[in-house]
Design a protein around this motif. Structure first.
Motif, PDB file in Angstrom:
ATOM      1  N   LYS A  34      -7.679   2.522   0.324  1.00  0.00           N
ATOM      2  CA  LYS A  34      -6.685   1.446   0.875  1.00  0.00           C
ATOM      3  C   LYS A  34      -6.024   2.311   2.011  1.00  0.00           C
ATOM      4  N   SER A  51      -7.654   0.962   5.242  1.00  0.00           N
ATOM      5  CA  SER A  51      -7.641  -0.192   5.738  1.00  0.00           C
ATOM      6  C   SER A  51      -6.382  -0.458   6.648  1.00  0.00           C
ATOM      7  N   ILE A  93       0.807  -1.072   0.091  1.00  0.00           N
ATOM      8  CA  ILE A  93      -0.106   0.030   0.020  1.00  0.00           C
ATOM      9  C   ILE A  93       0.877   1.186   0.111  1.00  0.00           C
TER      10      ILE A  93
END
Length: 746
Positions: free
Chosen positions: A385, A388, A259
């Motif tokens: 993203k 998360s 990420i």
């Protein structure tokens, strides 16, 4: 009785019925009736009514009733017509607005009165809290605390250091001190963790975790923060042995590398979405540029054409509602085909979108909408993203904050030239060449002093002249204790000890308070009483000029009684005094040690001399301050024989001071020689080690040359055996000669 009860019941029924239609005014409970005088000389009488306080006592609400008995002046009467013209009513008329104004005035008056009212109903500040606050103020602790926080690189670190409470366990102090040492060691290795690049993005990431879409700026900041977190995680790898505390702090500093890389690729250096990662955005931007260029070209032609030149208000075009428009004179608005987008402020200009660019403007708006939609789609994806990683980001930011605190403490230690002290919970103090940290921070080089409260003497009584440095020495001890309480090093020499105290109490300077109607002496006694109630074996008590400001005989007796009582509870104490009774305590009570501020050649040196007492040198200081000579002579006469004794003691003290200076000079010379000797021995050891290394290297080189020589000789022998003639022999002789030269050239 039955008739009375019936009457009362009937009256209650009537009151209840009336209250349903007419609200009853509160029954006034008059506290005071102040008289307020306005700038116009009119008098207003304010009645303050019943008061209620909140649970915390922080807010006081009052019901007021204000009655103004004001006689109108001639000016008021003459101004009546203007008043009625401006406000639509006569000045004397009563209205709802008047009532509101009166209530507001009463509330303001009540607030002013309650500000000076000691019976406001607010809970008093706890004596212990007030003592701790007074200690911090007296020691200038907030100066140091702000300076430490200023050394932080992140907003989280600054806030954490500003709000940091004293550490309560020795292991927590040791952990903070270990982190300082490891930060310094990592720096020496060239490892600097980028903690300053980590921002407080926890709230933004939390929003993303809930499904919100972050904007570009928020995502770019989050991206850079995650990159920094990943770099910190990477830099700490492999340092488990030399930086275990920092590695332990960093054990929670971790985010998903995939990420991080995705976010890193998504933005360019300016914070815009990267066109290399999202080529569709670049394509849409180029299309927008092409359409925009077509529109401006068309608009330039229209403005320059003779057909429109006389219709336009100005020779330019502009943008209204994101559409390109022409500023057409209002009189010509029907001569230009297009869509009207508004008027100028004066109404003389009509902004018209010409027919020639309507389609281009539509295409431009569509392209811009498509670009925005695509950007929102990408931002939504990136928000999902980063959302998360909420748990990881929250833990990581917390870990980085602790790292930042360690960096701030290390920077602060460098600024004040602090070292790591030994720390335990036994209540020991042994400071070597301690310097006042606030003075060091301000660039002043204070005189360094040794302070010792270890062993069987938990109390130190310091005497000496006014302005001789007693209070500075006292504050130095207190500030060093507070620094240790907050995980910092202390400005002393190596080998110092400052144990962790749960409480640091100080009474320094004039504590007079008008608010509580306490004189200086009364306030001082209040502080002493609070100290006696809360001092224990884990406390450090600092008392400057204890029990002064009253009759010397009574003050000295009271001071001794207070000190003896406090020592029964086990604290460490440093006390300054001019009382002879306290100076002599060490001779009758083994718990007390004495020290004096050095005074040589009519001036203080600001050095602490242990094991001796000092005179006040009041006459000497008065003479230096320019007090008339006749006054000093008269003062000497009034002292009688005691003056001669005092002069003798002062002379002896100065002799002792000069002897101490000489002894210190000898000690410094001896220390310098010892340091030089140690340096010479260390250098000699280095040279010996180097010689051994060179000898070893030489032996290894010699063996290598010997092996090469043996190999060369073997080759020569083989050649002679294969071809035994004179020419080959001569060649072999030359080779052997070269080998011999190489073998013995060193």
């Amino acid at each position: 009785m039955a008739r009375i009860a019936a009457c009362l019941l009937f009256v209650g029924f009537i009151l209840q019925a009336v209250s349903a239609f007419v609200p009853l005014a509160p029954v006034p409970s008059l506290r005071r009736t102040p008289v307020l005088r306005s700038s116009g000389g009119r008098v207003a009488t304010v009645s303050l009514l019943g008061m209620t306080a909140s649970e915390k006592g922080a807010e006081v609400k009052e019901q007021e009733e204000v009655q103004f008995a004001v006689d109108g002046t001639e000016d008021d009467k003459s101004a009546g017509s203007r008043w009625e013209k401006w406000y639509g009513r006569a000045k004397g008329d009563t209205s709802a607005q008047d009532a509101l104004d009166a209530q507001k005035a009463a509330a303001d008056a009540a607030a002013l009165l309650d500000a000076d009212d000691d019976s406001s109903g607010a809970d008093p500040v706890e004596p212990l809290e007030r003592l701790v606050s007074g200690t911090h103020n007296a020691l200038d602790w907030m100066v140091l605390k702000r300076a430490i926080a200023k050394c932080a690189r992140t907003s989280m670190g600054k806030e954490a250091l500003r709000d940091l409470a004293p550490l309560e366990e020795v292991r927590d102090v040791e952990r903070a001190h270990n982190a300082i040492s490891e930060v310094r060691q990592l720096r020496e290795q060239g490892v600097v963790l980028p903690v300053g690049q980590v921002k407080d993005v926890v709230e933004n990431v939390a929003r993303a975790a809930k499904g919100e879409v972050l904007n570009k700026e928020e995502l770019f900041e989050g991206s850079r923060t995650l990159v920094a977190i990943r770099e910190i995680e990477s830099l700490l790898e492999g340092h488990e042995e030399d930086a275990p505390t920092m590695v332990d702090i960093g054990s929670v500093v971790s985010v998903d590398n995939a990420i991080v890389q995705m976010l890193q690729r998504s933005f360019d250096m300016t914070g815009e979405l990267n066109p290399k990662t999202y080529p569709q955005l670049e394509e849409l931007r180029r299309e927008i540029d092409r359409i925009g260029a077509s529109i401006t070209t068309t608009m330039d032609k229209i403005v320059a054409s003779s057909q429109f030149s006389n219709m336009l208000q100005d020779k330019f075009y502009t943008i209204r509602d994101s559409r390109f428009v022409l500023p057409v004179a209002a009189v010509n608005k029907n001569k230009v085909d297009g869509i009207v987008h508004g008027l100028s402020g004066t109404g003389s200009t009509v902004y018209i979108e010409p027919q020639q660019v309507i389609d281009l403007n539509n295409r431009l708006r569509l392209a811009e909408g498509e670009l925005k939609a695509e950007e929102n789609r990408i931002l939504s994806q990136l928000s999902s993203k980063i959302g998360s990683q909420y748990r990881e980001v929250k833990l990581s930011v917390g870990g980085v904050t602790e790292m930042d605190m360690a960096y701030a403490r290390e920077d602060f230690a460098t600024k004040i030239r602090a070292v790591r002290p030994k720390v335990s919970d036994e209540g020991g103090v042994s400071l070597k060449e301690a310097r006042h940290p606030v003075l060091v921070l301000r660039g002043v080089e204070p005189v360094a002093n040794d302070i010792d409260l270890s062993g069987g003497r938990p109390a130190l009584v310091i005497s000496g002249p006014n302005a001789g440095g007693k209070t500075v020495a006292l504050k130095t001890v207190g500030l060093c204790a507070l620094l240790v309480q907050h995980g910092c090093w202390v400005p002393t020499q190596e080998g110092s000890r400052m144990d962790l105290f749960q409480n640091v109490f100080a009474a320094i300077g004039d504590q007079q308070t008008v608010q509580e109607d306490l004189s200086s002496f009364s306030s001082h006694l209040y502080t002493l009483n609070t100290m006696m109630q809360h001092s224990k074996d884990s406390s450090l008590v600092l008392l400057d000029e204890i029990a002064s400001g009253t009759d010397p005989a009574q003050g000295a007796a009271l001071a001794q009684a207070v000190l003896e009582r406090m020592l029964e509870q086990g604290p460490r104490m440093v006390v300054t005094t001019h009382y002879h009774q306290l100076k002599a305590l060490a001779t009758v009570d083994s718990r007390f040690a004495v020290a004096a501020m050095q005074y040589v050649d009519g001036a203080p040196t600001y050095r602490v001399l242990h094991g001796v007492t000092g005179e006040s040198h009041a006459f000497s200081i008065a003479q230096k301050m320019g007090i008339l000579e006749g006054v000093l002579e008269r003062a000497g006469e009034l002292m009688g024989e005691q003056a001669a004794v005092t002069r003798t003691l002062e002379a002896l003290e100065e002799e002792r001071g000069r002897a101490q200076v000489a002894a210190e000079e000898v000690e410094r010379t001896r220390d310098a020689l010892e340091r030089k000797l140690r340096s010479t021995l260390a250098r000699e050891e280095q040279l010996t080690t180097r010689v051994k290394e060179l000898e070893k290297q030489g032996a290894e080189a010699f063996l290598k040359r010997l092996e090469d020589a043996e190999s060369s000789i073997g080759e020569v022998v083989k050649d002679l055996q294969r071809n035994p003639n004179f020419k080959e022999a001569e060649s072999a002789r030359k080779i052997l000669s070269e080998v011999r030269g190489d073998l013995y050239k060193e």
